[in-house]
Design a protein around this motif. Structure first.
Motif, PDB file in Angstrom:
ATOM      1  N   ALA A 149       0.835  -1.197   0.000  1.00 19.92           N
ATOM      2  CA  ALA A 149       0.000   0.000   0.000  1.00 19.92           C
ATOM      3  C   ALA A 149       0.870   1.246   0.000  1.00 19.92           C
ATOM      4  O   ALA A 149       0.580   2.209  -0.686  1.00 19.92           O
ATOM      5  CB  ALA A 149      -0.914  -0.004   1.206  1.00 19.92           C
ATOM      6  N   ALA A 150       1.982   1.181   0.777  1.00 23.82           N
ATOM      7  CA  ALA A 150       2.847   2.356   0.844  1.00 23.82           C
ATOM      8  C   ALA A 150       3.504   2.622  -0.503  1.00 23.82           C
ATOM      9  O   ALA A 150       3.693   3.755  -0.896  1.00 23.82           O
ATOM     10  CB  ALA A 150       3.903   2.146   1.909  1.00 23.82           C
TER      11      ALA A 150
ATOM     12  N   ASN B 189      -5.657   0.313   0.159  1.00 26.32           N
ATOM     13  CA  ASN B 189      -5.776  -1.092   0.526  1.00 26.32           C
ATOM     14  C   ASN B 189      -6.953  -1.200   1.498  1.00 26.32           C
ATOM     15  O   ASN B 189      -7.059  -0.408   2.426  1.00 26.32           O
ATOM     16  CB  ASN B 189      -4.470  -1.501   1.207  1.00 26.32           C
ATOM     17  CG  ASN B 189      -4.438  -2.952   1.568  1.00 26.32           C
ATOM     18  OD1 ASN B 189      -5.388  -3.485   2.113  1.00 26.32           O
ATOM     19  ND2 ASN B 189      -3.326  -3.599   1.272  1.00 26.32           N
ATOM     20  N   PHE B 190      -7.824  -2.195   1.301  1.00 24.64           N
ATOM     21  CA  PHE B 190      -9.036  -2.296   2.118  1.00 24.64           C
ATOM     22  C   PHE B 190      -8.859  -3.179   3.354  1.00 24.64           C
ATOM     23  O   PHE B 190      -9.840  -3.551   3.986  1.00 24.64           O
ATOM     24  CB  PHE B 190     -10.187  -2.843   1.259  1.00 24.64           C
ATOM     25  CG  PHE B 190     -10.971  -1.767   0.551  1.00 24.64           C
ATOM     26  CD1 PHE B 190     -10.333  -0.704  -0.067  1.00 24.64           C
ATOM     27  CD2 PHE B 190     -12.359  -1.824   0.487  1.00 24.64           C
ATOM     28  CE1 PHE B 190     -11.051   0.281  -0.728  1.00 24.64           C
ATOM     29  CE2 PHE B 190     -13.095  -0.837  -0.166  1.00 24.64           C
ATOM     30  CZ  PHE B 190     -12.445   0.208  -0.780  1.00 24.64           C
ATOM     31  N   ASP B 191      -7.610  -3.516   3.708  1.00 23.68           N
ATOM     32  CA  ASP B 191      -7.407  -4.426   4.839  1.00 23.68           C
ATOM     33  C   ASP B 191      -8.157  -3.967   6.093  1.00 23.68           C
ATOM     34  O   ASP B 191      -8.795  -4.767   6.767  1.00 23.68           O
ATOM     35  CB  ASP B 191      -5.911  -4.546   5.163  1.00 23.68           C
ATOM     36  CG  ASP B 191      -5.239  -5.608   4.291  1.00 23.68           C
ATOM     37  OD1 ASP B 191      -5.965  -6.372   3.629  1.00 23.68           O
ATOM     38  OD2 ASP B 191      -3.995  -5.653   4.263  1.00 23.68           O
TER      39      ASP B 191
ATOM     40  N   SER C 219      -5.105  -8.499   1.445  1.00 22.77           N
ATOM     41  CA  SER C 219      -5.181  -9.932   1.758  1.00 22.77           C
ATOM     42  C   SER C 219      -6.445 -10.212   2.557  1.00 22.77           C
ATOM     43  O   SER C 219      -7.043 -11.286   2.462  1.00 22.77           O
ATOM     44  CB  SER C 219      -3.944 -10.385   2.515  1.00 22.77           C
ATOM     45  OG  SER C 219      -3.813  -9.634   3.692  1.00 22.77           O
ATOM     46  N   GLU C 220      -6.879  -9.228   3.336  1.00 22.92           N
ATOM     47  CA  GLU C 220      -8.103  -9.380   4.133  1.00 22.92           C
ATOM     48  C   GLU C 220      -9.322  -9.571   3.212  1.00 22.92           C
ATOM     49  O   GLU C 220     -10.152 -10.450   3.435  1.00 22.92           O
ATOM     50  CB  GLU C 220      -8.266  -8.109   4.976  1.00 22.92           C
ATOM     51  CG  GLU C 220      -9.191  -8.204   6.145  1.00 22.92           C
ATOM     52  CD  GLU C 220      -8.722  -9.181   7.211  1.00 22.92           C
ATOM     53  OE1 GLU C 220      -9.610  -9.828   7.782  1.00 22.92           O
ATOM     54  OE2 GLU C 220      -7.517  -9.317   7.451  1.00 22.92           O
ATOM     55  N   MET C 221      -9.404  -8.751   2.187  1.00 23.04           N
ATOM     56  CA  MET C 221     -10.516  -8.869   1.230  1.00 23.04           C
ATOM     57  C   MET C 221     -10.449 -10.226   0.521  1.00 23.04           C
ATOM     58  O   MET C 221     -11.465 -10.888   0.326  1.00 23.04           O
ATOM     59  CB  MET C 221     -10.477  -7.751   0.176  1.00 23.04           C
ATOM     60  CG  MET C 221     -10.835  -6.389   0.688  1.00 23.04           C
ATOM     61  SD  MET C 221     -12.561  -6.216   1.202  1.00 23.04           S
ATOM     62  CE  MET C 221     -13.314  -5.531  -0.252  1.00 23.04           C
ATOM     63  N   LEU C 222      -9.230 -10.631   0.154  1.00 25.75           N
ATOM     64  CA  LEU C 222      -9.076 -11.909  -0.548  1.00 25.75           C
ATOM     65  C   LEU C 222      -9.510 -13.070   0.339  1.00 25.75           C
ATOM     66  O   LEU C 222     -10.138 -14.019  -0.124  1.00 25.75           O
ATOM     67  CB  LEU C 222      -7.619 -12.105  -0.992  1.00 25.75           C
ATOM     68  CG  LEU C 222      -7.196 -11.369  -2.271  1.00 25.75           C
ATOM     69  CD1 LEU C 222      -5.716 -11.584  -2.544  1.00 25.75           C
ATOM     70  CD2 LEU C 222      -8.013 -11.814  -3.483  1.00 25.75           C
TER      71      LEU C 222
END
Ligand SMILES: C[S@@+](CC[C@H](N)C(=O)[O-])C[C@H]1O[C@@H](n2cnc3c(N)ncnc32)[C@H](O)[C@@H]1O
Length: 269
Positions: free
Chosen positions: A5-6, A12-14, A85-88
């Protein structure tokens, strides 16, 4: 540690994945979008050659994969790519619950480097509700469009600048509009900026595509107030209104989102 994200500065939707899942889906708003985009996608599918054997589809920035799962149910193969990765993970759970895991491949990557994860071009790309979260949307769109084979299709949905202006005016946020709508951090689930449709159409055409269709998503529903007596209608009447008028001007260009679908020209065209 430098996070992805950086590096990209994209959103990023984490940290908001669960909230996103809860708020966006299962609502009337979500339903309107699903219905309109699905109508467009059914048309898109009839225009892509070779769909009898199943199509290769890239869901770029696919989040919870709501729409691509409908395509997987028809037998198509999906590559789901997301920065979060959270969304995935949430998507994977849902896809497993729906018995569609075999048709999915999961790629944890920014769409800007998706090429490294694909061995060949795909028949269809979905790029829905991602550009408005990106620091620099045009090159990302171009990278995604590059993954489409000649004759293939792109389905692109973006947060509409004009709809955002209109919504703010209807809500009385007129000084905010006059100030150029600077980003307000407190609305975490609201994109930072809208895209101008005429610009996105140009980017798509300049990438070698012919635009086949456009729809406004929520051209009316978001502008209806909630005063006590608003007239006699039901939520299904609003959906019927959206379906009837969302593909014609001036309503189309006032949609909160715009869905545009386009075909990649053959090399000799
Ligand atoms: C509003 S959601 C849309 C999800 C899905 N396409 C949909 O229409 O429901 C935006 C998604 O884009 C992802 N995203 C943001 N920047 C990205 C990037 N550079 N590459 C890949 N995914 C990105 C976010 O993590 C999030 O899952």
């Amino acid at each position: 540690m430098i996070t992805q994200a950086a590096v990209t500065e994209d959103r990023n939707f984490d940290d908001i994945a669960h909230k996103f899942a809860k708020n966006i889906y299962g609502s009337d708003k979500g339903e309107i979008r699903q219905v309109i985009v699905w109508e467009d996608l059914q048309q898109l599918l009839t225009a892509v050659a070779g769909s009898e054997n199943g199509l290769d589809i890239l869901d770029a920035g696919g989040g919870l994969a709501q729409m691509s799962q409908k395509l997987a149910q028809l037998g198509h193969r999906i590559t789901l790519c997301d920065l979060s990765s959270e969304m995935l993970q949430l998507a994977q759970q849902d896809i497993a619950n729906n018995g569609l895991l075999e048709q999915y491949r999961f790629v944890h990557s920014p769409v800007q480097s998706i090429e490294q994860h694909l061995t060949k071009q795909v028949d269809v790309v979905l790029f829905h509700a991602v550009m408005e979260w990106l620091a620099d949307p045009r090159p990302a769109l171009e990278t995604v469009l590059n993954q489409v084979k000649p004759g293939g299709m792109a389905s692109v949905m973006f947060y509409n600048h004009h709809g955002l202006v209109y919504k703010n005016v209807v809500c009385g946020n007129i000084p905010h509009v006059l100030e150029g709508m600077p980003h307000r951090k407190r609305f975490k689930l609201q994109p930072q900026k809208g895209l101008k449709p005429e610009q996105v159409y140009q980017w798509i055409e300049q990438a070698g595509f012919t635009i086949c269709g456009k729809s406004g998503i929520r051209c009316f529903s978001d502008y209806i107030g909630d005063r006590q007596y608003m007239g006699d209608y039901q939520p299904e009447d609003v959906l019927a209104l959206e379906r009837q008028l969302c593909r014609q001007e001036p309503y189309l260009s006032l949609g909160r989102y715009i869905h545009v679908w386009a075909q990649k020209k053959d090399k000799q065209d």
